[in-house]
Every structure is written in C-alpha cells, then in structure tokens.
Scaffold this motif. Structure first.
Motif, PDB file in Angstrom:
ATOM      1  N   LEU A  46     -25.704  43.369 -35.095  1.00  0.00           N
ATOM      2  CA  LEU A  46     -25.098  42.550 -34.053  1.00  0.00           C
ATOM      3  C   LEU A  46     -25.473  41.081 -34.235  1.00  0.00           C
ATOM      4  CD1 LEU A  46     -23.394  42.419 -31.507  1.00  0.00           C
ATOM      5  CD2 LEU A  46     -25.445  42.968 -30.184  1.00  0.00           C
ATOM      6  N   LEU A  47     -26.714  40.808 -34.597  1.00  0.00           N
ATOM      7  CA  LEU A  47     -27.133  39.432 -34.832  1.00  0.00           C
ATOM      8  C   LEU A  47     -26.369  38.833 -36.011  1.00  0.00           C
ATOM      9  CD1 LEU A  47     -28.969  37.072 -34.054  1.00  0.00           C
ATOM     10  CD2 LEU A  47     -30.608  37.942 -35.716  1.00  0.00           C
ATOM     11  N   ASP A  48     -26.190  39.599 -37.060  1.00  0.00           N
ATOM     12  CA  ASP A  48     -25.437  39.131 -38.223  1.00  0.00           C
ATOM     13  C   ASP A  48     -24.008  38.761 -37.823  1.00  0.00           C
ATOM     14  OD1 ASP A  48     -25.209  38.608 -41.062  1.00  0.00           O
ATOM     15  OD2 ASP A  48     -23.957  40.410 -41.157  1.00  0.00           O
ATOM     16  N   ARG A  49     -23.382  39.582 -37.008  1.00  0.00           N
ATOM     17  CA  ARG A  49     -22.014  39.293 -36.534  1.00  0.00           C
ATOM     18  C   ARG A  49     -21.999  38.034 -35.678  1.00  0.00           C
ATOM     19  NH1 ARG A  49     -17.913  42.659 -36.480  1.00  0.00           N
ATOM     20  NH2 ARG A  49     -17.406  42.299 -34.291  1.00  0.00           N
ATOM     21  N   ALA A  50     -23.021  37.869 -34.837  1.00  0.00           N
ATOM     22  CA  ALA A  50     -23.090  36.679 -33.978  1.00  0.00           C
ATOM     23  C   ALA A  50     -23.258  35.417 -34.824  1.00  0.00           C
ATOM     24  CB  ALA A  50     -24.238  36.810 -32.983  1.00  0.00           C
ATOM     25  N   LEU A  51     -24.131  35.470 -35.806  1.00  0.00           N
ATOM     26  CA  LEU A  51     -24.362  34.297 -36.656  1.00  0.00           C
ATOM     27  C   LEU A  51     -23.164  33.979 -37.544  1.00  0.00           C
ATOM     28  CD1 LEU A  51     -28.087  34.877 -37.632  1.00  0.00           C
ATOM     29  CD2 LEU A  51     -27.162  33.299 -35.920  1.00  0.00           C
ATOM     30  N   ALA A  52     -22.365  34.995 -37.839  1.00  0.00           N
ATOM     31  CA  ALA A  52     -21.162  34.796 -38.643  1.00  0.00           C
ATOM     32  C   ALA A  52     -20.008  34.241 -37.803  1.00  0.00           C
ATOM     33  CB  ALA A  52     -20.749  36.107 -39.295  1.00  0.00           C
ATOM     34  N   GLY A  53     -20.221  34.169 -36.482  1.00  0.00           N
ATOM     35  CA  GLY A  53     -19.185  33.639 -35.603  1.00  0.00           C
ATOM     36  C   GLY A  53     -18.220  34.680 -35.082  1.00  0.00           C
ATOM     37  N   VAL A  54     -18.453  35.938 -35.412  1.00  0.00           N
ATOM     38  CA  VAL A  54     -17.568  37.010 -34.974  1.00  0.00           C
ATOM     39  C   VAL A  54     -17.834  37.387 -33.522  1.00  0.00           C
ATOM     40  CG1 VAL A  54     -16.855  39.393 -35.413  1.00  0.00           C
ATOM     41  CG2 VAL A  54     -17.433  37.890 -37.327  1.00  0.00           C
ATOM     42  N   ALA A  55     -19.094  37.422 -33.138  1.00  0.00           N
ATOM     43  CA  ALA A  55     -19.473  37.815 -31.771  1.00  0.00           C
ATOM     44  C   ALA A  55     -20.544  36.858 -31.268  1.00  0.00           C
ATOM     45  CB  ALA A  55     -19.974  39.252 -31.766  1.00  0.00           C
ATOM     46  N   VAL A  56     -20.186  35.587 -31.172  1.00  0.00           N
ATOM     47  CA  VAL A  56     -21.161  34.541 -30.856  1.00  0.00           C
ATOM     48  C   VAL A  56     -21.931  34.821 -29.573  1.00  0.00           C
ATOM     49  CG1 VAL A  56     -21.457  32.089 -30.357  1.00  0.00           C
ATOM     50  CG2 VAL A  56     -19.822  32.815 -32.083  1.00  0.00           C
ATOM     51  N   LYS A  57     -21.255  35.274 -28.543  1.00  0.00           N
ATOM     52  CA  LYS A  57     -21.915  35.521 -27.256  1.00  0.00           C
ATOM     53  C   LYS A  57     -22.895  36.687 -27.317  1.00  0.00           C
ATOM     54  CE  LYS A  57     -18.291  33.497 -24.472  1.00  0.00           C
ATOM     55  NZ  LYS A  57     -17.328  33.701 -23.404  1.00  0.00           N
ATOM     56  N   ALA A  58     -22.841  37.473 -28.374  1.00  0.00           N
ATOM     57  CA  ALA A  58     -23.694  38.653 -28.492  1.00  0.00           C
ATOM     58  C   ALA A  58     -25.062  38.349 -29.080  1.00  0.00           C
ATOM     59  CB  ALA A  58     -23.004  39.712 -29.341  1.00  0.00           C
ATOM     60  N   MET A  59     -25.312  37.085 -29.450  1.00  0.00           N
ATOM     61  CA  MET A  59     -26.569  36.769 -30.132  1.00  0.00           C
ATOM     62  C   MET A  59     -27.784  37.238 -29.339  1.00  0.00           C
ATOM     63  SD  MET A  59     -28.246  33.358 -31.875  1.00  0.00           S
ATOM     64  CE  MET A  59     -27.002  32.316 -31.317  1.00  0.00           C
ATOM     65  N   PHE A  60     -27.825  36.941 -28.052  1.00  0.00           N
ATOM     66  CA  PHE A  60     -29.004  37.313 -27.277  1.00  0.00           C
ATOM     67  C   PHE A  60     -29.013  38.786 -26.883  1.00  0.00           C
ATOM     68  CE2 PHE A  60     -29.057  32.686 -26.815  1.00  0.00           C
ATOM     69  CZ  PHE A  60     -30.337  32.456 -27.277  1.00  0.00           C
ATOM     70  N   GLU A  61     -27.916  39.480 -27.120  1.00  0.00           N
ATOM     71  CA  GLU A  61     -27.896  40.933 -26.918  1.00  0.00           C
ATOM     72  C   GLU A  61     -28.475  41.643 -28.137  1.00  0.00           C
ATOM     73  OE1 GLU A  61     -23.890  42.038 -25.980  1.00  0.00           O
ATOM     74  OE2 GLU A  61     -23.756  40.550 -24.386  1.00  0.00           O
ATOM     75  N   ALA A  62     -28.674  40.916 -29.216  1.00  0.00           N
ATOM     76  CA  ALA A  62     -29.168  41.491 -30.465  1.00  0.00           C
ATOM     77  C   ALA A  62     -30.690  41.579 -30.501  1.00  0.00           C
ATOM     78  CB  ALA A  62     -28.673  40.668 -31.648  1.00  0.00           C
ATOM     79  N   GLY A  63     -31.344  41.179 -29.426  1.00  0.00           N
ATOM     80  CA  GLY A  63     -32.797  41.228 -29.386  1.00  0.00           C
ATOM     81  C   GLY A  63     -33.304  40.781 -28.036  1.00  0.00           C
ATOM     82  N   HIS A  64     -34.559  40.396 -27.980  1.00  0.00           N
ATOM     83  CA  HIS A  64     -35.106  39.918 -26.716  1.00  0.00           C
ATOM     84  C   HIS A  64     -36.104  38.785 -26.970  1.00  0.00           C
ATOM     85  CE1 HIS A  64     -37.808  43.186 -28.017  1.00  0.00           C
ATOM     86  NE2 HIS A  64     -38.764  42.442 -27.507  1.00  0.00           N
ATOM     87  N   ARG A  65     -36.222  37.958 -25.966  1.00  0.00           N
ATOM     88  CA  ARG A  65     -37.137  36.823 -26.048  1.00  0.00           C
ATOM     89  C   ARG A  65     -38.562  37.287 -25.782  1.00  0.00           C
ATOM     90  NH1 ARG A  65     -33.768  32.157 -22.803  1.00  0.00           N
ATOM     91  NH2 ARG A  65     -31.778  32.750 -23.694  1.00  0.00           N
ATOM     92  N   ILE A  66     -39.485  36.615 -26.419  1.00  0.00           N
ATOM     93  CA  ILE A  66     -40.912  36.895 -26.246  1.00  0.00           C
ATOM     94  C   ILE A  66     -41.570  35.628 -25.698  1.00  0.00           C
ATOM     95  CG2 ILE A  66     -43.084  37.393 -27.435  1.00  0.00           C
ATOM     96  CD1 ILE A  66     -41.278  39.776 -27.420  1.00  0.00           C
ATOM     97  N   HIS A  67     -42.428  35.814 -24.734  1.00  0.00           N
ATOM     98  CA  HIS A  67     -43.161  34.691 -24.140  1.00  0.00           C
ATOM     99  C   HIS A  67     -44.607  35.130 -23.974  1.00  0.00           C
ATOM    100  CE1 HIS A  67     -43.681  31.208 -21.371  1.00  0.00           C
ATOM    101  NE2 HIS A  67     -44.668  31.959 -20.941  1.00  0.00           N
TER     102      HIS A  67
END
Length: 83
Positions: free
Chosen positions: A56-77
């Motif tokens: 999913l991240l690869d698709r987001a970075l390729a511009g196919v599913a841009v809005k899905a970038m943050f669905e491809a993982g999670h933030r760490i704090h």
C-alpha cells in the motif's frame, strides 16, 4: 528544536544535537531511526513512521493511492523517559 531525520544521512545530526543541547529537541521524519539510545545523545522526542503494509505504501508513493500513505503504517512518538 526540530531536527529532520535526514540529518543522519547528510551527517549534520551530531552538530545539530550539540547546538540544541539546551533546547527541547524533536527528531522528526518518516525515516527517523527509533532506538531509545538517541535519548542518550540529547534527543527529547522521537517521532517516526513504521510501515505495516509495504504494498500500500508503494502504491501511495507511486501516486496511485496517495491518500492511503498513512493507512500503510502508523506513527510512532516516544518521549525521553522522565520528561
């Protein structure tokens, strides 16, 4: 002070950490390394991104599913223990 995780690549991280000794220092960026030992070098807060769905991240970075970038993982704090 916000320090980009790319400072590790361009080798400016040690100097930036030295200059920010008296400031609250936040290491940010999707490529941020997450080991707690960074706290020993003056980092107060570590924020990064952990990928859980590489396809999913690869698709987001390729511009196919841009809005899905943050669905491809999670933030760490992480904050320095005791702060």
């Amino acid at each position: 002070m916000f320090i980009s995780s790319s400072s590790f690549v361009d080798k400016t991280a040690p100097r930036l950490l030295e200059l920010s000794r008296r400031a609250h220092t936040v290491l940010v960026g999707p490529s941020t390394p997450l080991p707690p030992m960074l706290f020993d070098y003056g980092v107060d807060t570590i924020t990064g991104f952990v990928v859980t769905d590489p396809y999913l991240l690869d698709r987001a970075l390729a511009g196919v599913a841009v809005k899905a970038m943050f669905e491809a993982g999670h933030r760490i704090h992480r904050d320095r223990p005791g702060s």
